[in-house]
Design a protein around this motif. Sequence first.
Motif, short mmCIF file in Angstrom:
data_model
loop_
_atom_site.label_atom_id
_atom_site.label_comp_id
_atom_site.label_asym_id
_atom_site.label_seq_id
_atom_site.Cartn_x
_atom_site.Cartn_y
_atom_site.Cartn_z
N ASP A 181 4.75 -6.44 5.97
CA ASP A 181 4.09 -5.24 5.38
C ASP A 181 4.93 -4.57 4.40
O ASP A 181 4.39 -3.64 3.69
CB ASP A 181 3.80 -4.31 6.71
CG ASP A 181 2.57 -4.91 7.44
OD1 ASP A 181 1.67 -5.55 6.77
OD2 ASP A 181 2.22 -4.39 8.57
N ASP B 182 3.12 0.81 7.15
CA ASP B 182 3.41 -0.51 6.67
C ASP B 182 5.09 -0.40 6.68
O ASP B 182 5.66 -1.41 6.76
CB ASP B 182 3.02 -0.69 5.33
CG ASP B 182 1.42 -1.50 5.27
OD1 ASP B 182 1.09 -1.98 6.30
OD2 ASP B 182 0.79 -1.43 4.08
N THR C 229 -4.93 -3.69 9.99
CA THR C 229 -5.95 -3.22 8.85
C THR C 229 -6.94 -3.97 8.51
O THR C 229 -7.82 -4.58 9.43
CB THR C 229 -5.14 -2.33 7.92
OG1 THR C 229 -4.47 -3.48 7.45
CG2 THR C 229 -4.12 -1.30 8.26
N ASP D 117 0.50 -3.76 11.68
CA ASP D 117 -0.61 -2.70 11.92
C ASP D 117 -2.01 -3.59 11.44
O ASP D 117 -2.10 -4.25 10.37
CB ASP D 117 -0.59 -1.40 11.12
CG ASP D 117 -0.33 -1.48 9.67
OD1 ASP D 117 0.25 -2.68 9.16
OD2 ASP D 117 -0.44 -0.54 8.95
#
Length: 338
Positions: free
Chosen positions: A41, A82, A223, A221
């Motif tokens: 990330d 991130d 997303t 994460d």
Amino acid sequence: MTTDMEKIVLDHGSGGKAYFRLISDLLVPSFDNPILARLDDSAVLDVGKNRLAFSTDTYVVDPIFFPGGNIGDLAVNGTVNDLAMSGAVPRYLSLGLILEEGFPTDDLEKILRTMKNAAAKADVLIVTGDTKVVPRKAADKIYINTSGIGIIPDGLNISGHNARCGDKIIISGTIAEHGIIILIQREKIEFESEITSDTAPLNSMVQRIIQASDGIHALRDPTRGGVGTTLNEIAIQSNIGIDIYEESIPVKEEVAAVCRLLGIDPLYVANEGRLIAFVSPDHVEKVLDAIRRCEHGKDAAIIGEVTSGHAGKVRMKTRIGGLRIVDMLTGEQLPRIC
Ligand code: MG
């Protein structure tokens, strides 16, 4: 170029399979270097005695205002998160604005206020920026880029490459809320609901779990592309197999209801304030406990584990006892989700 794609299609921005191919076949080879090739990330940089995390993201969400947030806090939280997924303490952000001619100044002020509050909450400073205005219809209302820098504490090595056999997989909360509220708003679906975006900064949660345990191997994460795609990315990066259990995956009932109504799998819907942690099995209870004590972590759950077989693949044990492969997202479910 080792790809047969002639033109960019919306699917290339989905976060799923086509997006992954665009990145691995075209973007990474264009700038071939070992830092970029990690595809975490954020990039991890050695600068003097410090290890820095460096990340960038562009936000084109439509609508720009939605229940639970707007494009401004999404842009701050997204980049903060991130950075945090490498274990970094996020410090500084930049802000790049692309504005369409005619965009109301009132709306811009509202978005900037939200960004200021989000930055204060995440304890980061917006320290540099750029503003461009383009003619009507050359952009849609407002696009925001944020880049960020964070400092990685000494001795920490958290990466999508580091998941290992036996790890337990934790999700920090209920899934699919951001994507579903954007869908409801965009498509003007008549649906009485309390659903709001889950957009939130995760850096304080990450610091707490790092303090609680040195058994955290990978964080991400989920997303665009959702939990399903994110797990596939880590399965590939770490060359491991993943099993998840459908009945353990937390989904709010009304989110599940919208998904059923529209024939959408919540596993592929975007989240903007959730993390997935791969944790060594002897540390999983204390990490879970630390997450549940955090503001956005009360619904955290163990959803699966890393297995010795089927490297690079994700399987799900379904509620009715079946076993199915969870692939990366294919096809664009909903463009401009973030
Ligand atoms: Mg991310």
